[in-house]
Design a protein around this motif. Structure first.
Motif, short mmCIF file in Angstrom:
data_model
loop_
_atom_site.label_atom_id
_atom_site.label_comp_id
_atom_site.label_asym_id
_atom_site.label_seq_id
_atom_site.Cartn_x
_atom_site.Cartn_y
_atom_site.Cartn_z
N MET A 164 0.20 12.35 11.27
CA MET A 164 -0.14 12.64 9.88
C MET A 164 -1.52 13.26 9.77
O MET A 164 -1.74 14.18 8.99
CB MET A 164 -0.05 11.38 9.03
CG MET A 164 1.38 10.93 8.85
SD MET A 164 1.53 9.33 8.11
CE MET A 164 1.57 9.74 6.41
N VAL A 165 -2.47 12.78 10.60
CA VAL A 165 -3.81 13.35 10.56
C VAL A 165 -3.77 14.81 11.01
O VAL A 165 -4.44 15.67 10.44
CB VAL A 165 -4.76 12.51 11.43
CG1 VAL A 165 -6.09 13.21 11.59
CG2 VAL A 165 -4.98 11.16 10.81
N VAL B 153 0.84 -1.20 0.00
CA VAL B 153 0.00 0.00 0.00
C VAL B 153 0.87 1.24 0.00
O VAL B 153 0.68 2.16 -0.80
CB VAL B 153 -0.94 -0.02 1.23
CG1 VAL B 153 -1.56 1.34 1.45
CG2 VAL B 153 -2.01 -1.06 1.06
N THR B 154 1.88 1.28 0.89
CA THR B 154 2.76 2.45 0.96
C THR B 154 3.41 2.72 -0.38
O THR B 154 3.43 3.85 -0.87
CB THR B 154 3.83 2.21 2.03
OG1 THR B 154 3.21 1.87 3.24
CG2 THR B 154 4.69 3.44 2.22
N GLY C 2 -1.66 7.79 2.94
CA GLY C 2 -0.36 7.25 3.32
C GLY C 2 -0.34 6.65 4.71
O GLY C 2 0.43 5.73 5.00
N VAL C 3 -1.23 7.16 5.58
CA VAL C 3 -1.24 6.70 6.96
C VAL C 3 -1.62 5.22 7.07
O VAL C 3 -1.21 4.53 7.99
CB VAL C 3 -2.19 7.60 7.79
CG1 VAL C 3 -3.58 7.48 7.30
CG2 VAL C 3 -2.09 7.31 9.23
N TYR C 4 -2.37 4.71 6.08
CA TYR C 4 -2.83 3.32 6.20
C TYR C 4 -1.70 2.31 6.14
O TYR C 4 -1.73 1.32 6.87
CB TYR C 4 -3.86 3.00 5.12
CG TYR C 4 -5.19 3.55 5.47
CD1 TYR C 4 -5.90 3.02 6.52
CD2 TYR C 4 -5.72 4.62 4.80
CE1 TYR C 4 -7.10 3.55 6.89
CE2 TYR C 4 -6.92 5.16 5.16
CZ TYR C 4 -7.61 4.61 6.20
OH TYR C 4 -8.79 5.14 6.58
N GLY C 5 -0.73 2.56 5.25
CA GLY C 5 0.39 1.62 5.16
C GLY C 5 1.06 1.46 6.52
O GLY C 5 1.32 0.34 6.97
N GLU D 84 4.45 15.25 7.43
CA GLU D 84 3.65 14.31 6.67
C GLU D 84 4.48 13.13 6.18
O GLU D 84 4.00 12.00 6.08
CB GLU D 84 3.03 15.05 5.49
CG GLU D 84 1.97 14.34 4.73
CD GLU D 84 0.67 14.24 5.50
OE1 GLU D 84 0.57 14.88 6.56
OE2 GLU D 84 -0.22 13.52 5.03
N THR D 85 5.74 13.37 5.84
CA THR D 85 6.61 12.28 5.38
C THR D 85 7.39 11.66 6.52
O THR D 85 8.29 10.85 6.28
CB THR D 85 7.60 12.80 4.32
OG1 THR D 85 8.22 13.98 4.84
CG2 THR D 85 6.91 13.14 3.03
#
Lengths: 338, 204
Positions: free
Chosen positions: A154-155, A90-91, A127-130, A207-208
């Motif tokens: 990230m949120v 996913v990422t 991106g947070v899901y990975g 964020e990264t």
């Protein structure tokens, strides 16, 4: 037969060729960004950095890639196998598909969609899901703590980023990335929106998950954070995704504030250089700042990170939306659609 | 056209299958992941309809924010799966009733479209032609003019919900040491550092 060929098959092949033309240089830049990071930080620490493999260490990323490729993939017994494998995929996939809407030059874009900036915002918010999936599936305390930290971080910073994107959209009057760049023909948005550009850049650092906000993988407290249980190629996918995201964020900042493919001024010498080169140069400059920040600043404490996101950046960017919108309407700077 | 039809059936069937998996998956985290898959396919259906703004907002809001919170809660809670299954039959009647109400409403709406095709146009505000301007502009031009009161009311409801959540969960605990940035910045060397000239070997 001819209709089938020209109507369906050939467009498909052409799109695949274009995708390869985007992804291959991207992966190469990711590899050499890792080398650049080690070289730049080495120079800032008065070290040499990698200099053994190949001339000036130029083959070092290839050697690193080969090492990860030939290692054994270890999947711990307590893991949730499907989610564990899915997380790095996913990422990596998210880091690649965002490039579909990035305009490299006038007309040089894979998909010139109307809502390009929203697409980028949507992809970056996924991106947070990975990370979350990796932390949960690993079934390890350290990985889980790293994932939770990262998700909250990230949120939080996404909210401020969203508002800053809105200020840019008010000035540009379009959600299309090519139109946003074209709107900066006379003046890059970094000049009128300088404070927003700075906040946006700091938010992209968060964020990264880069320094000084790299709490998800704070080595000295969480071992390596969410990816502690990963090895070999599935780890490499995380690594590639993370660095591709850095390049992507530099690209978004370039498009929103630094005028994308446009030269700094309309002089003959500058306009001879093609647009994609300007785009790459601006991204390289931003990426250098990414590395510079890593070599310079200490890591934030977690509550300080949350304070910065919610109590400093959010109010400022919220006020900026009101002020920028008010100024644009009051002085009639942007033709408003009736 | 064939490609569109193929894409529609792909998105629709995956969305329905994912929806079924949301309620039948044993592991709640898997349920949330299937929910995200369902959201994605719905976004794909919006794109096929030409509503790309709604598609992107669906992904940003539901997948990027709401589902992250679901995931957070589901991962943090120590859920006993057996206990969760026990109440299934007990809650089945009320769940079934809610499902039936939703189904009836959908039937009424869709039935209204097919029986009297002009009804929806009479009630709705005049929408600009789809090909004249992008649908983001069209949506903005409608929401901020014709539906401004409804739009503001929706915002107020969200505000009330937000204040309610803060009031319910926020409490001041005494004795917690907090960092006060303003105080730290206001300190000057004169009031914090004392220079002492000690003779060697004397101690304090």
């Amino acid at each position: 037969m001819a209709e089938l060929w020209f109507g369906y098959v050939w467009p498909l092949i052409w799109i695949v060729i274009k995708i390869v033309l985007i992804v291959a240089p991207l992966l190469l830049s990711v590899a050499y960004l890792t080398l650049a990071e080690r070289k730049v930080i080495g120079a800032m620490h008065l070290r040499r950095g990698p200099n053994v493999v190949g001339p000036w260490g130029l083959l070092q990323p290839i050697a690193d890639g080969m090492k990860l490729f030939f290692k054994e993939t270890v999947i711990p017994t307590g893991t949730n196998r499907a989610v564990f494998i899915l997380a790095p995929c996913v990422t990596f996939v998210l880091a690649l598909i965002a490039w579909a809407v990035i305009p490299f030059g006038p007309g040089l874009v894979l998909a010139d969609i109307n809502v390009g900036i929203l697409y980028l915002f949507a992809i970056s918010s996924l991106g947070v899901y990975g990370i979350l999936m990796a932390g949960w599936a690993s079934n390890s305390r350290y990985a889980f703590l790293g994932a939770l930290r990262s998700a909250a971080q990230m949120v939080s910073y996404e909210v401020a980023m969203g508002f800053i994107i809105i200020t840019v959209l008010i000035c540009a009057g379009s959600l299309n990335l090519s139109a946003i760049v074209a709107a900066q023909k006379n003046l890059w948005f970094v000049v009128p929106l300088f404070p927003m550009a700075v906040i946006f850049f700091i938010s992209t650092l968060a964020e990264t998950n880069r320094h000084p906000f790299d709490l998800p993988e704070a080595e000295n407290e969480l071992v390596a954070g969410f990816n502690v249980e990963y090895s070999a190629m599935i780890f490499a996918l995380f690594f590639l995704g993370e660095y591709a995201n850095m390049i992507l964020m530099a690209g978004i900042t370039t498009i929103l504030f630094l005028g994308g493919w446009l030269p700094p001024a309309d002089w003959a010498l500058f306009t001879w250089i093609p647009g994609p080169v300007w785009f790459a140069l601006k991204m390289a400059l931003l990426l250098f700042v990414f590395l510079w920040v890593r070599a310079t600043f200490p890591r934030y404490r977690y509550d300080q990170l949350m304070r910065l996101g919610w109590k400093v950046f959010l109010p400022i960017s919220l006020a900026a939306v009101v002020v920028v919108g008010g100024v644009v309407v009051a002085f009639d700077l942007q033709p408003v659609l009736r | 056209m064939i490609v569109q039809a193929f894409a529609f059936y792909l998105f629709a069937s995956v969305a329905v299958a994912a929806g079924v998996m949301v309620i039948s998956a044993r592991n709640p985290v898997h349920s949330v992941l299937f929910l995200i898959l369902a959201f994605f396919n719905s976004a794909g259906l919006f794109v096929l309809l030409g509503a790309e703004f709604l598609a992107m907002i669906l992904v940003v809001v539901y997948v990027g924010a709401v589902a992250v919170l679901f995931m957070f809660v589901v991962m943090m809670l120590d859920i006993n799966f057996v206990e969760l299954r026990e109440g299934f039959l007990q809650y089945l009647p009320i769940g079934g009733v809610i499902g039936l109400v939703l189904l009836a409403e959908l039937v009424i709406v869709v039935g209204g479209w097919t029986l009297a095709p002009g009804t929806a146009q009479i009630a709705a505000a005049p929408a600009p032609a789809a090909d004249a301007i992008s649908n983001t502009h069209a949506l903005g031009a409608l929401i901020y003019t014709h539906y401004i009161y409804l739009f503001q009311a929706a915002g107020l409801i969200l505000l009330v919900a937000m204040i309610g959540a803060i009031v319910l969960t926020h409490r001041r605990r005494p004795g917690v040491r907090r960092q006060r940035i303003a105080d730290q910045v206001r300190r000057s060397p004169a009031e914090t550092i004392k220079m002492v000239n000690m003779p060697p070997g004397a101690g304090i």
